[in-house]
Design a protein around this motif. Structure first.
Motif, PDB file in Angstrom:
ATOM      1  N   ALA A   7       0.867  -1.187   0.000  1.00 42.61           N
ATOM      2  CA  ALA A   7       0.000   0.000   0.000  1.00 42.61           C
ATOM      3  C   ALA A   7       0.893   1.222   0.000  1.00 42.61           C
ATOM      4  N   LEU A   8       0.488   2.247  -0.711  1.00 48.00           N
ATOM      5  CA  LEU A   8       1.328   3.436  -0.789  1.00 48.00           C
ATOM      6  C   LEU A   8       0.647   4.592  -0.080  1.00 48.00           C
ATOM      7  N   PRO A   9       1.444   5.445   0.574  1.00 47.16           N
ATOM      8  CA  PRO A   9       0.852   6.583   1.263  1.00 47.16           C
ATOM      9  C   PRO A   9       0.180   7.534   0.278  1.00 47.16           C
ATOM     10  N   ALA A  10      -0.709   8.313   0.810  1.00 47.86           N
ATOM     11  CA  ALA A  10      -1.511   9.202  -0.038  1.00 47.86           C
ATOM     12  C   ALA A  10      -0.643  10.143  -0.845  1.00 47.86           C
ATOM     13  N   ALA A  11       0.472  10.586  -0.245  1.00 44.86           N
ATOM     14  CA  ALA A  11       1.335  11.531  -0.960  1.00 44.86           C
ATOM     15  C   ALA A  11       1.841  10.921  -2.262  1.00 44.86           C
ATOM     16  N   ASP A  12       2.181   9.646  -2.226  1.00 48.58           N
ATOM     17  CA  ASP A  12       2.673   9.004  -3.446  1.00 48.58           C
ATOM     18  C   ASP A  12       1.573   8.913  -4.491  1.00 48.58           C
ATOM     19  N   ARG A  13       0.353   8.835  -4.052  1.00 46.12           N
ATOM     20  CA  ARG A  13      -0.752   8.693  -5.008  1.00 46.12           C
ATOM     21  C   ARG A  13      -0.807   9.862  -5.975  1.00 46.12           C
ATOM     22  N   ARG A  14      -0.441  11.056  -5.479  1.00 46.50           N
ATOM     23  CA  ARG A  14      -0.499  12.224  -6.359  1.00 46.50           C
ATOM     24  C   ARG A  14       0.373  12.004  -7.586  1.00 46.50           C
ATOM     25  N   VAL A  15       1.604  11.562  -7.285  1.00 55.19           N
ATOM     26  CA  VAL A  15       2.534  11.298  -8.395  1.00 55.19           C
ATOM     27  C   VAL A  15       1.964  10.216  -9.299  1.00 55.19           C
ATOM     28  N   LEU A  16       1.432   9.179  -8.685  1.00 53.95           N
ATOM     29  CA  LEU A  16       0.947   8.052  -9.484  1.00 53.95           C
ATOM     30  C   LEU A  16      -0.206   8.462 -10.369  1.00 53.95           C
ATOM     31  N   GLU A  17      -1.026   9.369  -9.883  1.00 55.36           N
ATOM     32  CA  GLU A  17      -2.131   9.795 -10.735  1.00 55.36           C
ATOM     33  C   GLU A  17      -1.609  10.529 -11.949  1.00 55.36           C
ATOM     34  N   ALA A  18      -0.607  11.361 -11.720  1.00 50.20           N
ATOM     35  CA  ALA A  18      -0.003  12.044 -12.877  1.00 50.20           C
ATOM     36  C   ALA A  18       0.592  11.025 -13.837  1.00 50.20           C
ATOM     37  N   VAL A  19       1.269  10.032 -13.276  1.00 52.54           N
ATOM     38  CA  VAL A  19       1.882   9.010 -14.138  1.00 52.54           C
ATOM     39  C   VAL A  19       0.820   8.255 -14.922  1.00 52.54           C
ATOM     40  N   ALA A  20      -0.261   7.953 -14.238  1.00 47.34           N
ATOM     41  CA  ALA A  20      -1.323   7.195 -14.912  1.00 47.34           C
ATOM     42  C   ALA A  20      -1.825   7.978 -16.116  1.00 47.34           C
ATOM     43  N   GLY A  21      -1.977   9.290 -15.929  1.00 42.38           N
ATOM     44  CA  GLY A  21      -2.406  10.110 -17.053  1.00 42.38           C
ATOM     45  C   GLY A  21      -1.426  10.027 -18.196  1.00 42.38           C
ATOM     46  N   GLN A  22      -0.127  10.080 -17.849  1.00 42.17           N
ATOM     47  CA  GLN A  22       0.882  10.003 -18.895  1.00 42.17           C
ATOM     48  C   GLN A  22       0.863   8.652 -19.581  1.00 42.17           C
ATOM     49  N   ALA A  23       0.623   7.595 -18.800  1.00 40.20           N
ATOM     50  CA  ALA A  23       0.568   6.257 -19.395  1.00 40.20           C
ATOM     51  C   ALA A  23      -0.565   6.191 -20.407  1.00 40.20           C
ATOM     52  N   PHE A  24      -1.673   6.801 -20.048  1.00 41.66           N
ATOM     53  CA  PHE A  24      -2.812   6.786 -20.960  1.00 41.66           C
ATOM     54  C   PHE A  24      -2.474   7.497 -22.258  1.00 41.66           C
ATOM     55  N   LEU A  25      -1.802   8.649 -22.117  1.00 38.77           N
ATOM     56  CA  LEU A  25      -1.393   9.384 -23.312  1.00 38.77           C
ATOM     57  C   LEU A  25      -0.440   8.551 -24.145  1.00 38.77           C
ATOM     58  N   ALA A  26       0.494   7.905 -23.447  1.00 37.23           N
ATOM     59  CA  ALA A  26       1.466   7.082 -24.168  1.00 37.23           C
ATOM     60  C   ALA A  26       0.754   5.965 -24.911  1.00 37.23           C
ATOM     61  N   LEU A  27      -0.274   5.407 -24.289  1.00 41.12           N
ATOM     62  CA  LEU A  27      -1.023   4.332 -24.931  1.00 41.12           C
ATOM     63  C   LEU A  27      -1.664   4.828 -26.210  1.00 41.12           C
ATOM     64  N   ARG A  28      -2.289   5.986 -26.106  1.00 39.37           N
ATOM     65  CA  ARG A  28      -2.939   6.531 -27.300  1.00 39.37           C
ATOM     66  C   ARG A  28      -1.906   6.773 -28.396  1.00 39.37           C
ATOM     67  N   GLN A  29      -0.790   7.314 -27.970  1.00 43.31           N
ATOM     68  CA  GLN A  29       0.267   7.624 -28.930  1.00 43.31           C
ATOM     69  C   GLN A  29       0.776   6.353 -29.602  1.00 43.31           C
ATOM     70  N   GLN A  30       0.970   5.294 -28.797  1.00 42.97           N
ATOM     71  CA  GLN A  30       1.467   4.044 -29.350  1.00 42.97           C
ATOM     72  C   GLN A  30       0.488   3.481 -30.359  1.00 42.97           C
ATOM     73  N   ARG A  31      -0.791   3.551 -30.027  1.00 44.13           N
ATOM     74  CA  ARG A  31      -1.779   2.989 -30.952  1.00 44.13           C
ATOM     75  C   ARG A  31      -1.818   3.782 -32.239  1.00 44.13           C
ATOM     76  N   ALA A  32      -1.706   5.096 -32.117  1.00 42.26           N
ATOM     77  CA  ALA A  32      -1.709   5.920 -33.329  1.00 42.26           C
ATOM     78  C   ALA A  32      -0.506   5.588 -34.193  1.00 42.26           C
ATOM     79  N   ALA A  33       0.640   5.397 -33.543  1.00 38.70           N
ATOM     80  CA  ALA A  33       1.848   5.074 -34.312  1.00 38.70           C
ATOM     81  C   ALA A  33       1.686   3.744 -35.026  1.00 38.70           C
ATOM     82  N   ALA A  34       1.079   2.764 -34.336  1.00 30.81           N
ATOM     83  CA  ALA A  34       0.899   1.451 -34.967  1.00 30.81           C
ATOM     84  C   ALA A  34      -0.003   1.574 -36.187  1.00 30.81           C
TER      85      ALA A  34
END
Lengths: 864, 232
Positions: free
Chosen positions: A596-623
């Motif tokens: 389990a991660l402390p709440a403070a880490d969640r902030r970073v993870l939420e930002a990362v999750a957003g970036q992962a989603f963008l990366a996913l879209r980008q990867q699919r577009a490239a394919a």
């Protein structure tokens, strides 16, 4: 004694003493001088150089004879032999074959000043006086004859195993290193690998027929470069360095654990650069790979800014190391976890930056790591910043456990100390001084321990002040209201100071944490921007940074959750399984498993999750873009094909129609010969059409990936024989394919097409004579189709296999659409083999088809 | 050398090919029956009992291998398949299903005729032993009865037992494709199916002993991946 400055000179007969020696000393025969020409590979010019020197000495009047020189059929070398006296060789027979060996006795009898003896490492025929030629040479030297000789670096005994690894060939003939080192003069004959290959291509090294799989492999550029390096280093006595490296490289095939791995931990301070470079040197010496790690403390207080991190990352990459970031609160534990995770064998950390005083309170990370490292060696590297001054960390001191404990202790100790001083030095201190002393003590405790201890110190101090120094003394009563106010004010001051200190500490912690987050986010953003497949890399980084078991990106598809990308083991199949679940959108979740991660880490993870989603879209577009491009390419190929084909298919059809028209013409009286000719023309045109269509079909099958080879053991001899029966003009092909060579794993039909296409190409463009040879080497069996035609243009070796390539360019009028070799390549590679074009020594093209050998041991009855 | 009166069933959906074959074969003395698809072929074989069937693999209604399987259920009539270039897979499938030989389109007429002759001869002499006890080639003579081979330069060639077994089988089936599996079964035993490397080694030895130019064999031919053929 012959000295260099007195030429010419003749050797004295044995027993004759030098003018310098005493009369009674027995005459020691002067030992001959050995001069060795050392080369990295055959053909570099050792014998050539040796003979040149022989001529020079001859011109100066020295008595030079040739003991034995091998020309290997090289003209330029043979020419140099003219003018030198060549002693006849000794004939020796062994097992029914005749051999020529050097006649040592003849040379000793002849007693020249200098003898030229080629190939020091040669093994003599059994029955000769010495087993090895270098022993023959020792005899000559002992008799006072100077000797010029040659040796290849592969023959040196100490380099045996390394050379075997490089070339794949076991070295049978060796010379002990001392023999070569003892030579009075050692000359390295060196040419670049490219120059040597050019010589080979011109036919100046070996004739075309001698090139087989083993030699072809030997003369690969990588091989030659490695051998040349080895020769240079051996001469400079620096072989150990290279050997270490070669051996370390070879250990890639050894078990993973056996490899040395160095991990360097940097704090981010100014000494980090020194540390990285020192660690790099340690790693090179151990032949190990280096990983640089920066531990980001969870509260970020010891962290560095993104700019500094980028700088150290760059330095790490410069020295060939990988850079990692790990987040953890207990730095030694996080570092050791990481080190064990990558199977590190050595750790490199910097010595403590703390002063001796600071180290009293806290030993620092280094000592802790050393204690807990277990089997991992720890290198502590000194640097300029070690043992620095005690740095006051105003408002920034971490409120760690040790501090708290210190704070509590001090909150009792210091007021007591002040009391003691006040009681035993009564004259010097008045009430005001006492008050201010207690306040001072409280402030100090607030700085050290924070709010709690400060409050205790305040109350305790106030109590002591009241008891010991406020009239009435030694009671807790207060008589004057001013003193009461003083007491209360002291407590209030103490509390306020403690509050301020605490606030400042918290703010500092927050700011540092924000910096850590920013650094992490910057690194993630960079991953998404710069990597081709960023999602996997991003998830792997998150996993590493937060020390998790698995990180998975889940997407809702058709009602269920599908993992889009994952890093680590035991990925989550469902958001409910996760320890931490972050919803990017309703359909896309980032799930983490591990802790389990402390709440403070969640902030970073939420930002990362957003970036992962963008990366996913980008990867699919490239394919999608790549698919569209492939379609466009296929269309283009088809168009080119159709236009090329148009002409080449119509030509034979035209011929057929013309001939048939003539034959059917009712009003035409044709002679028998004419009729026969026309009919032959029809048949030839039909054959040509068939061949073209075959190639086109094969090309298109290859282009659409519809080729499915059925692999089984096949012999080159059978395939070549069958292919020959289907190729025009095959009588001109000389076949030297030993049927005892191992079978190869191939599809018989495809392999036959490959051989037929290559043969056809050789016959058509190369012209006779064409030969087909097979040879085996290190698990591969190679078939070489050698022609002696025009050969390739420089640098055309790769493009020869591209479709629609014609030797003469667009104006080539030879029939055929230029697909033969590209089909051959496609089929060969579909079977898991390789095909390449080489220059035939002496001019021409050699196409080499290489397939893995399929060998099987079995019993055979009767006579072999 | 044709077999007068032998009946050939030609099955192909392409009328030009059928016409060309019909004309040629009739001119050589064969009786020719034609069919244009798989169903018609099966019926024709049942009704006319031909001596050999020439079957195109690319028929419109039934898969070539289905026709073969259908025929093999009740008749041993020799079947020669016409296969398109490219994949050896369909040829191998056909042979596995029971076809005896193959010819690749576009084929030379001579090749097809040679295979036809060889196929018809087998069915004619099935059972009979005496005829063809001695087979003569350009470079050597094989005496099947005496189990000896003599080269034309006078020398007798010594063959091991296994070598002889291989040679005999090929010679008895001269002109026809002998599948790897069949060779292994008959010479080594029924449990031998995949040891094709044995065949390679023994054929290589035979070539070295009998062929004038072993790397360009004229009599002991290999069809890589499929089988072997002895040509006189």
């Amino acid at each position: 004694m012959c000295s260099r400055s007195t030429w010419p000179c003749k050797p004295r007969p044995e027993g004759h003493t030098d003018s310098v020696t005493t009369e009674n000393a027995p005459a020691k025969p002067r030992r001959g001088e050995l001069r060795i020409y050392l080369g990295a590979a055959p053909g570099v010019g050792k014998t050539f150089a040796m003979l040149g020197e022989a001529h020079r000495r001859l011109d100066r009047g020295t008595d030079v004879v040739v003991g034995l020189v091998e020309t290997h059929g090289r003209e330029k070398t043979a020419v140099l032999l003219e003018g030198l006296e060549i002693l006849p060789r000794r004939h020796a027979g062994h097992r029914g074959r005749d051999f020529d060996e050097m006649d040592v006795d003849a040379i000793l009898e002849r007693a020249p000043e200098v003898a030229v003896v080629d190939e020091l490492a040669h093994t003599n025929v059994p029955g000769s006086r010495n087993a090895k030629r270098w022993q023959d040479v020792e005899e000559l030297l002992a008799a006072g004859i100077d000797v010029l000789s040659t040796v290849n670096v592969q023959h040196l005994q100490s380099l045996n195993d390394v050379v075997e690894r490089i070339t794949g060939v076991t070295q049978q003939e060796t010379v002990p290193d001392e023999v070569v080192r003892r030579a009075e003069q050692l000359e390295l004959v060196d040419i670049t690998p490219e120059a040597l290959r050019r010589r080979l291509a011109h036919g100046n090294v070996y004739p075309a027929e001698r090139i087989d799989a083993a030699l072809g492999n030997y003369f690969r550029p990588g091989n030659l470069t490695a051998l040349r390096e080895l020769a240079l280093l051996w001469v400079a006595d620096q072989v150990d360095v290279a050997l270490q490296r070669y051996r370390a490289e070879q250990r890639i095939t050894d078990t993973w654990e056996a490899r040395e791995r160095v991990v360097a931990s940097i704090t981010g301070g100014p000494e980090s650069e020194t540390l990285i470079r020192r660690a790099s040197r340690i790693a090179t010496r151990a032949g190990a790979e280096l990983q640089v790690v920066h531990i980001l403390r969870g509260d970020g207080l010891a962290g560095i800014g993104p700019a500094a991190m980028a700088r150290y990352r760059k330095i790490a990459e410069e020295v060939g190391a990988t850079f990692h970031t790990v987040v953890g609160d207990d730095v030694p534990a996080a570092l050791l976890d990481f080190a064990r995770g990558v199977n590190a064998t050595q750790l490199v950390i910097g010595t403590s930056r703390r002063s001796r005083v600071a180290r009293l309170f806290d030993e620092g990370i280094g000592a802790s790591v050393v204690q807990r490292s277990g089997p991992i060696d720890v290198h502590m590297v000194t640097h300029a910043e070690a043992g620095g001054r005690l740095r006051a960390r105003l408002g920034a001191s971490p409120l760690g456990l040790s501090r708290l404990v210190a704070g509590w202790v001090l909150s009792i100790l210091l007021p007591a100390l002040v009391t003691v001083v006040g009681v035993f030095v009564p004259s010097g201190l008045d009430f005001a001084t006492d008050v201010i002393s207690y306040v001072l003590v409280t402030v100090v405790v607030a700085l050290v321990g924070g709010l709690g201890p400060a409050l205790l110190a305040a109350v305790f101090g106030a109590g002591l002040l009241n008891f010991f120094f406020t009239p009435p003394l030694y009671t807790l009563n207060v008589h004057t209201p001013q003193n009461l106010v003083t007491l209360i004010a002291m407590v209030v001051v103490a509390v306020l100071v403690a509050l301020v200190v605490d606030q400042a500490a918290r703010r500092a912690a927050q700011a540092a944490r924000a910096r850590t987050e920013a650094a992490l986010l910057a690194s993630y953003a960079r991953t998404v921007l710069t990597h081709a497949n960023p999602i996997e890399r991003l998830l792997a980084k998150v996993r590493e940074n937060f020390a998790l078991t698995s990180v998975t990106l889940l997407e809702k598809q058709d009602g269920g959750w599908q993992p889009v990308a994952t890093a680590g083991e035991h990925p989550c199949a469902d958001p409910d399984e996760a320890d931490v679940d972050i919803a990017v959108t309703a359909d896309v979740h980032l799930t983490l498993r591990g802790r389990a991660l402390p709440a403070a880490d969640r902030r970073v993870l939420e930002a990362v999750a957003g970036q992962a989603f963008l990366a996913l879209r980008q990867q699919r577009a490239a394919a999608a873009a790549a698919r569209a491009e492939r379609k466009a390419e296929a269309t283009e190929l088809r168009t080119t094909l159709l236009s090329a084909v148009g002409h080449d298919l119509r030509t034979p059809l035209t011929s057929i129609k013309a001939s048939i028209g003539s034959l059917r013409a009712a009003d035409l009286e044709l002679s028998e010969e004419d009729t026969a000719e026309l009919m032959e023309a029809i048949e030839l045109s039909a054959d040509r059409l068939a061949g073209l269509i075959d190639n086109l079909l094969d090309s298109s099958r290859l282009a659409t990936g519809a080729v499915r080879p059925h692999l089984r053991p096949v012999g080159y001899d059978e395939v070549v024989a069958h292919a020959l029966s289907n190729v025009d003009g095959s009588d001109a092909v000389e076949v030297a394919v030993d049927d005892r060579l191992p079978s190869v794993l191939a599809d018989p039909g495809l392999l036959e097409r490959v051989v037929a296409n290559v043969l056809d190409n050789a016959l058509r463009h190369g012209g006779a004579p064409v030969s087909a040879r097979a040879s085996a080497h290190s698990g591969q069996v190679e078939l070489r189709i050698i022609d002696h035609g025009r050969g390739l243009r420089k640098g055309a070796a790769d493009s020869a296999f591209a479709p629609f390539q014609r030797l003469g360019g667009d104006r080539d009028t030879t029939p055929g659409v230029g697909l033969g070799l590209s089909v051959a390549k496609g089929f060969t590679e579909a079977m898991g083999g390789t095909i390449r074009a080489e220059d035939t020594p002496g001019g021409g093209l050699t196409v080499v088809v290489s397939l893995p050998a399929f060998s099987v041991e079995f019993e055979q009855e009767g006579v072999r | 050398m044709s077999d007068p009166g032998a009946t050939v069933l030609v099955v192909d959906d392409e009328p030009q090919i059928v016409r060309a074959l019909r004309i040629n074969l009739t001119a050589r003395g064969y009786k020719v029956i034609t069919a244009h698809d798989g169903t018609a072929a099966l019926k024709a074989v049942a009704e006319t009992k031909p001596d050999v069937v020439v079957l195109d693999l690319g028929l419109p209604d039934l898969d070539g291998t289905e026709v073969i399987a259908g025929l093999r259920g009740w008749t041993t009539v020799p079947i020669i398949v016409l296969s398109a270039r490219g994949d050896s897979a369909d040829k191998v499938e056909a042979l596995d299903a029971g076809a005896d030989d193959y010819v690749t389109k576009p084929f030379g007429m001579d090749e097809l005729l040679a295979r036809l002759r060889a196929a018809v001869r087998r069915s004619a002499v099935a059972g009979a032993d005496g005829a063809d006890a001695v087979v003569d080639t350009a470079s050597f003579t094989v005496d099947l009865a005496a189990k000896k081979v003599r080269r034309h330069d006078g020398e007798e060639v010594h063959l091991t037992k296994t070598e002889w077994g291989v040679l005999e089988l090929l010679v008895r089936n001269r002109g026809r494709l002998v599948a790897q599996k069949q060779l292994l079964h008959e010479v080594w035993g029924p449990s031998y199916e995949t040891e094709s490397h044995y065949l390679r080694v023994y054929l290589a030895q035979l070539r070295r002993k009998l062929e004038r130019e072993p790397s360009r064999p004229r009599h002991l031919l290999t069809e890589p991946g499929m089988g072997y053929r002895f040509e006189v």
